[in-house]
Design a protein around this motif. Sequence first.
Motif, PDB file in Angstrom:
ATOM      1  N   MET A 295       0.856  -1.175   0.000  1.00  0.00           N
ATOM      2  CA  MET A 295       0.000   0.000   0.000  1.00  0.00           C
ATOM      3  C   MET A 295       0.900   1.235   0.000  1.00  0.00           C
ATOM      4  O   MET A 295       1.887   1.292   0.723  1.00  0.00           O
ATOM      5  N   LEU A 296       0.544   2.213  -0.812  1.00  0.00           N
ATOM      6  CA  LEU A 296       1.256   3.488  -0.849  1.00  0.00           C
ATOM      7  C   LEU A 296       0.231   4.603  -0.726  1.00  0.00           C
ATOM      8  O   LEU A 296      -0.748   4.642  -1.465  1.00  0.00           O
ATOM      9  N   ILE A 297       0.477   5.509   0.219  1.00  0.00           N
ATOM     10  CA  ILE A 297      -0.437   6.617   0.474  1.00  0.00           C
ATOM     11  C   ILE A 297       0.288   7.933   0.242  1.00  0.00           C
ATOM     12  O   ILE A 297       1.419   8.118   0.705  1.00  0.00           O
ATOM     13  N   ALA A 298      -0.366   8.844  -0.479  1.00  0.00           N
ATOM     14  CA  ALA A 298       0.103  10.221  -0.633  1.00  0.00           C
ATOM     15  C   ALA A 298      -0.679  11.062   0.362  1.00  0.00           C
ATOM     16  O   ALA A 298      -1.913  11.028   0.381  1.00  0.00           O
ATOM     17  N   PHE A 299       0.041  11.802   1.201  1.00  0.00           N
ATOM     18  CA  PHE A 299      -0.567  12.610   2.252  1.00  0.00           C
ATOM     19  C   PHE A 299      -0.025  14.027   2.153  1.00  0.00           C
ATOM     20  O   PHE A 299       1.188  14.224   1.989  1.00  0.00           O
ATOM     21  N   ASN A 300      -0.910  15.024   2.260  1.00  0.00           N
ATOM     22  CA  ASN A 300      -0.478  16.420   2.275  1.00  0.00           C
ATOM     23  C   ASN A 300      -0.286  16.822   3.735  1.00  0.00           C
ATOM     24  O   ASN A 300      -1.233  17.137   4.436  1.00  0.00           O
ATOM     25  N   LYS A 301       0.983  16.781   4.174  1.00  0.00           N
ATOM     26  CA  LYS A 301       1.303  17.086   5.562  1.00  0.00           C
ATOM     27  C   LYS A 301       1.180  18.579   5.802  1.00  0.00           C
ATOM     28  O   LYS A 301       1.852  19.373   5.159  1.00  0.00           O
ATOM     29  N   PRO A 302       0.329  18.979   6.728  1.00  0.00           N
ATOM     30  CA  PRO A 302       0.221  20.402   7.043  1.00  0.00           C
ATOM     31  C   PRO A 302       1.456  20.925   7.783  1.00  0.00           C
ATOM     32  O   PRO A 302       2.236  20.159   8.360  1.00  0.00           O
ATOM     33  N   PHE A 303       1.608  22.226   7.790  1.00  0.00           N
ATOM     34  CA  PHE A 303       2.636  22.913   8.554  1.00  0.00           C
ATOM     35  C   PHE A 303       2.457  22.587  10.041  1.00  0.00           C
ATOM     36  O   PHE A 303       1.334  22.450  10.526  1.00  0.00           O
ATOM     37  N   ASN A 304       3.559  22.431  10.750  1.00  0.00           N
ATOM     38  CA  ASN A 304       3.576  22.170  12.197  1.00  0.00           C
ATOM     39  C   ASN A 304       2.942  20.834  12.584  1.00  0.00           C
ATOM     40  O   ASN A 304       2.301  20.724  13.632  1.00  0.00           O
ATOM     41  N   VAL A 305       3.121  19.825  11.737  1.00  0.00           N
ATOM     42  CA  VAL A 305       2.704  18.463  12.059  1.00  0.00           C
ATOM     43  C   VAL A 305       3.955  17.589  12.015  1.00  0.00           C
ATOM     44  O   VAL A 305       4.757  17.701  11.093  1.00  0.00           O
ATOM     45  N   LEU A 306       4.122  16.730  13.020  1.00  0.00           N
ATOM     46  CA  LEU A 306       5.260  15.823  13.056  1.00  0.00           C
ATOM     47  C   LEU A 306       5.062  14.671  12.093  1.00  0.00           C
ATOM     48  O   LEU A 306       3.940  14.185  11.917  1.00  0.00           O
ATOM     49  N   CYS A 307       6.142  14.175  11.523  1.00  0.00           N
ATOM     50  CA  CYS A 307       6.107  13.023  10.609  1.00  0.00           C
ATOM     51  C   CYS A 307       6.232  11.721  11.388  1.00  0.00           C
ATOM     52  O   CYS A 307       7.041  10.852  11.058  1.00  0.00           O
ATOM     53  N   GLN A 308       5.467  11.600  12.436  1.00  0.00           N
ATOM     54  CA  GLN A 308       5.417  10.377  13.227  1.00  0.00           C
ATOM     55  C   GLN A 308       4.023  10.302  13.850  1.00  0.00           C
ATOM     56  O   GLN A 308       3.276  11.273  13.811  1.00  0.00           O
ATOM     57  N   PHE A 309       3.703   9.141  14.393  1.00  0.00           N
ATOM     58  CA  PHE A 309       2.354   8.933  14.924  1.00  0.00           C
ATOM     59  C   PHE A 309       2.209   9.307  16.395  1.00  0.00           C
ATOM     60  O   PHE A 309       1.101   9.413  16.893  1.00  0.00           O
ATOM     61  N   THR A 310       3.324   9.509  17.083  1.00  0.00           N
ATOM     62  CA  THR A 310       3.271   9.960  18.478  1.00  0.00           C
ATOM     63  C   THR A 310       4.304  11.055  18.672  1.00  0.00           C
ATOM     64  O   THR A 310       5.319  11.090  17.980  1.00  0.00           O
ATOM     65  N   ASP A 311       4.047  11.927  19.626  1.00  0.00           N
ATOM     66  CA  ASP A 311       4.980  13.004  19.970  1.00  0.00           C
ATOM     67  C   ASP A 311       5.654  12.639  21.278  1.00  0.00           C
ATOM     68  O   ASP A 311       5.126  12.888  22.345  1.00  0.00           O
ATOM     69  N   ARG A 312       6.813  12.009  21.165  1.00  0.00           N
ATOM     70  CA  ARG A 312       7.531  11.573  22.373  1.00  0.00           C
ATOM     71  C   ARG A 312       7.950  12.750  23.236  1.00  0.00           C
ATOM     72  O   ARG A 312       7.946  12.667  24.440  1.00  0.00           O
ATOM     73  N   SER A 313       8.320  13.874  22.619  1.00  0.00           N
ATOM     74  CA  SER A 313       8.768  15.025  23.410  1.00  0.00           C
ATOM     75  C   SER A 313       7.609  15.671  24.163  1.00  0.00           C
ATOM     76  O   SER A 313       7.806  16.274  25.205  1.00  0.00           O
ATOM     77  N   GLY A 314       6.402  15.554  23.651  1.00  0.00           N
ATOM     78  CA  GLY A 314       5.247  16.137  24.311  1.00  0.00           C
ATOM     79  C   GLY A 314       4.793  15.362  25.530  1.00  0.00           C
ATOM     80  O   GLY A 314       3.980  15.828  26.300  1.00  0.00           O
ATOM     81  N   LEU A 315       5.323  14.147  25.691  1.00  0.00           N
ATOM     82  CA  LEU A 315       4.924  13.317  26.813  1.00  0.00           C
ATOM     83  C   LEU A 315       5.763  13.588  28.055  1.00  0.00           C
ATOM     84  O   LEU A 315       5.524  13.029  29.097  1.00  0.00           O
ATOM     85  N   GLN A 316       6.780  14.430  27.920  1.00  0.00           N
ATOM     86  CA  GLN A 316       7.681  14.691  29.031  1.00  0.00           C
ATOM     87  C   GLN A 316       7.667  16.171  29.362  1.00  0.00           C
ATOM     88  O   GLN A 316       7.399  17.004  28.526  1.00  0.00           O
TER      89      GLN A 316
ATOM     90  N   ARG B 165      10.279  -2.738   1.640  1.00  0.00           N
ATOM     91  CA  ARG B 165      11.133  -2.667   0.439  1.00  0.00           C
ATOM     92  C   ARG B 165      10.825  -1.409  -0.362  1.00  0.00           C
ATOM     93  O   ARG B 165      11.725  -0.741  -0.861  1.00  0.00           O
ATOM     94  N   LEU B 166       9.553  -1.072  -0.476  1.00  0.00           N
ATOM     95  CA  LEU B 166       9.168   0.154  -1.186  1.00  0.00           C
ATOM     96  C   LEU B 166       9.688   1.374  -0.433  1.00  0.00           C
ATOM     97  O   LEU B 166      10.225   2.305  -1.038  1.00  0.00           O
ATOM     98  N   ALA B 167       9.555   1.385   0.872  1.00  0.00           N
ATOM     99  CA  ALA B 167      10.057   2.506   1.672  1.00  0.00           C
ATOM    100  C   ALA B 167      11.554   2.691   1.444  1.00  0.00           C
ATOM    101  O   ALA B 167      12.032   3.820   1.273  1.00  0.00           O
ATOM    102  N   HIS B 168      12.290   1.594   1.414  1.00  0.00           N
ATOM    103  CA  HIS B 168      13.740   1.669   1.180  1.00  0.00           C
ATOM    104  C   HIS B 168      14.035   2.251  -0.203  1.00  0.00           C
ATOM    105  O   HIS B 168      14.892   3.112  -0.352  1.00  0.00           O
ATOM    106  N   ARG B 169      13.308   1.779  -1.218  1.00  0.00           N
ATOM    107  CA  ARG B 169      13.520   2.271  -2.586  1.00  0.00           C
ATOM    108  C   ARG B 169      13.208   3.765  -2.693  1.00  0.00           C
ATOM    109  O   ARG B 169      13.868   4.499  -3.417  1.00  0.00           O
ATOM    110  N   LEU B 170      12.220   4.232  -1.941  1.00  0.00           N
ATOM    111  CA  LEU B 170      11.847   5.647  -1.985  1.00  0.00           C
ATOM    112  C   LEU B 170      12.826   6.544  -1.231  1.00  0.00           C
ATOM    113  O   LEU B 170      12.967   7.724  -1.561  1.00  0.00           O
TER     114      LEU B 170
END
Length: 184
Positions: free
Chosen positions: A1-22, A61-66
Amino acid sequence: MLIAFNKPFNVLCQFTDRSGLQGGMPARRTLADFGLPAGVYPAGRLDHDSEGLLLLTDDGRLAHRLTDPRHKQPKTYWVQVEGTPDEARLAALRRGVVLKDGPTRPARVRSIAAPALWPRDPPVRFRKTVPDAWLELTITEGRNRQVRRMTAAVGLPTLRLVRVAVGDVALAGLAPGQWRLEAR
């Protein structure tokens, strides 16, 4: 599966904010806020303060190629810079510039008219006495903050950075926060 996402400004490229938990800091917006399918992960990154196309996949494998620089996957950005890009500065970017971590590969670059983009929140600061311009810049590597560092190295600090394509996948038609499944 490959998804194209338009990441907004001030959004982290991860699913959790580790720094916000501390330390009592509020959590920042993450990919988890956008209803993306389970089991997908970013193939590459976009800085918190950059916008535009982020690819996500469940295929390692696709992630690596990209993302692996050996595959020289072109990444195209629209870059609003402070200053006026003259031919000497554009030529330097085309040759590749020397950064602290070594020389970059040559880039494709051209001046463009201001693209029709969504408003950014907060907006880029406007200064009446300082000109700005837009560039379309394509690189084939992906170092940390590379485009920003390249434009700064030639005296054109980046004000706004929007990735519009990775390889043959384009942002076309996606509003910030929207995503679509790509045919593969």
